[in-house]
Scaffold this motif. Structure first.
Motif, PDB file in Angstrom:
ATOM      1  N   SER A   1       0.859  -1.307   0.169  1.00 15.31           N
ATOM      2  CA  SER A   1       0.012  -0.123   0.172  1.00 15.31           C
ATOM      3  C   SER A   1       0.887   1.110   0.142  1.00 15.31           C
ATOM      4  O   SER A   1       1.168   1.737   1.002  1.00 15.31           O
ATOM      5  N   PHE A   2       1.481   1.700  -1.191  1.00 14.25           N
ATOM      6  CA  PHE A   2       2.304   2.717  -1.215  1.00 14.25           C
ATOM      7  C   PHE A   2       1.463   4.144  -1.746  1.00 14.25           C
ATOM      8  O   PHE A   2       1.078   4.197  -2.660  1.00 14.25           O
ATOM      9  N   ALA A   3       1.431   5.014  -0.662  1.00 14.75           N
ATOM     10  CA  ALA A   3       0.624   6.074  -0.746  1.00 14.75           C
ATOM     11  C   ALA A   3       1.671   7.050  -1.575  1.00 14.75           C
ATOM     12  O   ALA A   3       0.907   8.106  -1.995  1.00 14.75           O
TER      13      ALA A   3
ATOM     14  N   TYR B   1       5.225   2.686 -18.251  1.00 13.04           N
ATOM     15  CA  TYR B   1       3.916   2.427 -18.644  1.00 13.04           C
ATOM     16  C   TYR B   1       3.902   0.765 -19.005  1.00 13.04           C
ATOM     17  O   TYR B   1       2.862   0.238 -18.786  1.00 13.04           O
TER      18      TYR B   1
ATOM     19  N   GLU C   1       4.641  12.055 -17.923  1.00 11.01           N
ATOM     20  CA  GLU C   1       3.453  11.788 -17.014  1.00 11.01           C
ATOM     21  C   GLU C   1       4.113  11.059 -15.588  1.00 11.01           C
ATOM     22  O   GLU C   1       4.984  10.184 -15.953  1.00 11.01           O
TER      23      GLU C   1
ATOM     24  N   TRP D   1      -1.726  -2.434  -8.225  1.00 11.96           N
ATOM     25  CA  TRP D   1      -1.564  -1.368  -7.135  1.00 11.96           C
ATOM     26  C   TRP D   1      -2.437   0.061  -7.737  1.00 11.96           C
ATOM     27  O   TRP D   1      -2.338   1.030  -7.062  1.00 11.96           O
ATOM     28  N   ASN D   2      -3.773  -0.224  -8.461  1.00 10.63           N
ATOM     29  CA  ASN D   2      -4.374   0.754  -8.484  1.00 10.63           C
ATOM     30  C   ASN D   2      -3.948   2.122  -9.217  1.00 10.63           C
ATOM     31  O   ASN D   2      -4.043   3.193  -9.015  1.00 10.63           O
ATOM     32  N   VAL D   3      -2.920   2.075  -9.805  1.00  7.62           N
ATOM     33  CA  VAL D   3      -2.062   3.080 -10.376  1.00  7.62           C
ATOM     34  C   VAL D   3      -3.071   3.600 -11.474  1.00  7.62           C
ATOM     35  O   VAL D   3      -3.564   2.568 -12.354  1.00  7.62           O
ATOM     36  N   SER D   4      -3.108   4.812 -11.535  1.00  6.70           N
ATOM     37  CA  SER D   4      -3.885   5.547 -12.668  1.00  6.70           C
ATOM     38  C   SER D   4      -3.094   5.476 -13.916  1.00  6.70           C
ATOM     39  O   SER D   4      -2.100   6.330 -14.306  1.00  6.70           O
ATOM     40  N   LEU D   5      -3.324   4.487 -15.001  1.00  6.43           N
ATOM     41  CA  LEU D   5      -2.690   4.439 -16.096  1.00  6.43           C
ATOM     42  C   LEU D   5      -3.423   5.174 -17.239  1.00  6.43           C
ATOM     43  O   LEU D   5      -4.431   4.902 -17.443  1.00  6.43           O
ATOM     44  N   TYR D   6      -2.632   5.637 -18.204  1.00  4.03           N
ATOM     45  CA  TYR D   6      -2.988   6.217 -19.533  1.00  4.03           C
ATOM     46  C   TYR D   6      -1.902   6.262 -20.587  1.00  4.03           C
ATOM     47  O   TYR D   6      -0.735   6.190 -20.081  1.00  4.03           O
TER      48      TYR D   6
ATOM     49  N   ILE E   1       4.352   6.644  -3.634  1.00  3.08           N
ATOM     50  CA  ILE E   1       5.080   6.081  -4.710  1.00  3.08           C
ATOM     51  C   ILE E   1       4.481   6.593  -6.098  1.00  3.08           C
ATOM     52  O   ILE E   1       3.167   6.305  -6.469  1.00  3.08           O
ATOM     53  N   ALA E   2       5.156   6.965  -7.171  1.00  4.53           N
ATOM     54  CA  ALA E   2       4.617   7.240  -8.439  1.00  4.53           C
ATOM     55  C   ALA E   2       5.615   6.895  -9.479  1.00  4.53           C
ATOM     56  O   ALA E   2       6.936   6.533  -9.173  1.00  4.53           O
ATOM     57  N   PHE E   3       5.190   6.878 -10.667  1.00  6.06           N
ATOM     58  CA  PHE E   3       6.008   6.175 -11.651  1.00  6.06           C
ATOM     59  C   PHE E   3       5.899   7.170 -12.929  1.00  6.06           C
ATOM     60  O   PHE E   3       5.047   7.237 -13.267  1.00  6.06           O
ATOM     61  N   GLY E   4       7.022   6.956 -13.641  1.00  3.14           N
ATOM     62  CA  GLY E   4       7.543   8.092 -14.704  1.00  3.14           C
ATOM     63  C   GLY E   4       6.809   7.065 -15.804  1.00  3.14           C
ATOM     64  O   GLY E   4       6.408   6.022 -16.058  1.00  3.14           O
TER      65      GLY E   4
ATOM     66  N   TYR F   1       2.491   8.449 -12.812  1.00  5.18           N
ATOM     67  CA  TYR F   1       1.268   7.453 -12.475  1.00  5.18           C
ATOM     68  C   TYR F   1       1.167   7.219 -10.878  1.00  5.18           C
ATOM     69  O   TYR F   1       2.241   6.751 -10.372  1.00  5.18           O
TER      70      TYR F   1
END
Lengths: 287, 107
Positions: free
Chosen positions: A233-235, A244, B23, A253-258, A237-240, B25
């Protein structure tokens, strides 16, 4: 000064959004259709030059180097470029970095002033070498926050920079370049040290382009996934965007992907003021 | 009667962007709900309302696989029959106008 609420809308892209206090909520106009590529990016990466003396990073994907140039007259160029836009067309925020250490640029303060006057929140990435009390003042006055990149050979600088940023309650992200097993071990160490103190760990994949093409590395995706599962449960952590392809098939992990680059672009503030797909993919899209 | 549940089909939510490689994510989490609550509070304040989001709604994360987004926000009215509920409907209607959300109102 950044507490105004803003909205943007592009019908053709099925996009609407609300921006408040540095945070952006995106909502499709038609919930049954995806948001597609914006004509006017929601945020932009900004390059003020390709001269970089403090970093000398052998893996710099953008080939920033001491023989490069600080693009001149950038504050005026930025004012002209974004000043012609309507509020609905202007980005909410920008990330200054691109090809160099932005604190080296002689117009850095004017650039922050200009963006702020245009109602665009400037943020920036630093290697920490020049990050001092003056940088803290500028960040507090104009910026949403700062990111400090943990380049291993600059540890003495970024370590102090993080302490200084946190002591001054700046919104602080850590940029961490992920590659081999050893890099992920270091990430685990840094996560244990700074988790709960900084805003986000932004994980960026090592890209075998630019100077890094001479020293290519494979990313240990399996080890990264294992660690992320452990963190669970990482509140913060973000991914570049270049993660993708790693994230999409995992559906974790419920990451918002687009799709990458539909909402952002890369603006190089040289004389031409051209817009590119991203700092990794220098495909011109406008300008 | 005001429908008791609305769904905001969130495409994505991002915090501060500092990434010079485009971006970011971010995992949707309680912080997302908190941030959206703050946004709605600000909108209510700008509209002259003394009510807060928590007076009117509960907001939680939900999965809506048919959407391209990985997560939606489930917004529930706290009281669908009271005067507050009616005011909630009016305010939510305003909000949805701004957000372009399909908000149902049955009566």
């Amino acid at each position: 000064m950044h507490n105004d609420i803003k909205t943007r809308r592009e019908e053709a892209a099925n996009y609407s959004s609300v921006f408040y206090n540095g945070k952006t909520l995106r909502i499709p106009i038609d919930k049954n259709k995806p948001i597609t590529e914006l004509q006017y990016p929601e945020f932009l990466d900004i390059s003020l030059g390709n001269k970089c003396e403090t970093g000398k990073c052998p893996w710099c994907y953008a080939k920033g180097n001491p023989k490069g140039v600080h693009y001149p007259d950038v504050a005026n160029r930025i004012n002209d470029y974004f000043g012609k836009m309507t509020p609905n067309q202007r980005p909410y925020q920008v990330a200054i970095g691109g090809q160099q250490e932005p604190l080296e640029h002689p117009e850095f303060e004017q650039v922050l002033q200009t963006f702020s006057a245009l109602g665009i929140v400037p943020n920036y990435t630093t290697n920490g070498v020049l990050f001092d009390n003056r940088a803290v003042e500028l960040t507090q006055k104009y910026c949403g926050g700062v990111a400090i990149t943990l380049h291993p050979h600059l540890k003495e600088y970024w370590s102090k920079a993080i302490d200084l940023a946190l002591a001054n309650k700046l919104r602080t992200n850590i940029h961490f370049i992920v590659s081999d097993t050893a890099s992920i071990d270091l990430l685990k160490e840094m996560y244990a040290k700074y988790n709960g103190k900084i805003d986000y760990f932004v994980l960026l994949p090592y890209m075998n382009v630019g100077f890094a093409a001479k020293n290519p590395k494979d990313i240990d995706y399996a080890y990264l996934e294992q660690w992320l599962d452990e963190v669970h449960s990482f509140a913060n952590i973000a991914f570049g965007a270049n993660f993708y392809k790693f994230l999409k098939p995992l559906k974790k992990w419920n990451v918002s992907l687009y799709p990458p680059e539909i909402l952002s672009k890369y603006l190089v503030c040289d004389e031409a003021m051209k817009v590119y797909k991203s700092s990794f993919e220098m495909i011109q899209v406008r300008g | 009667m005001l429908n008791e549940k609305y769904t905001i089909p969130v495409h994505s939510f991002v915090d501060l962007i500092t990434n010079s490689s485009t971006e970011i994510y971010i995992e949707a989490n309680k912080g997302t709900v908190k941030s959206v609550t703050e946004m709605i509070n600000k909108i209510l304040d700008l509209g002259g309302s003394k009510m807060k989001c928590d007076d009117l709604f509960t907001i939680e994360l939900g999965k809506e696989e048919e959407y391209s987004s990985s997560v939606s926000l489930i917004v529930k009215s706290r009281d669908e029959n009271s005067e507050l509920g009616k005011k909630t409907a009016a305010i939510l209607s305003d909000l949805t106008g701004l957000f372009s959300i399909d908000a149902a109102y049955n009566g």
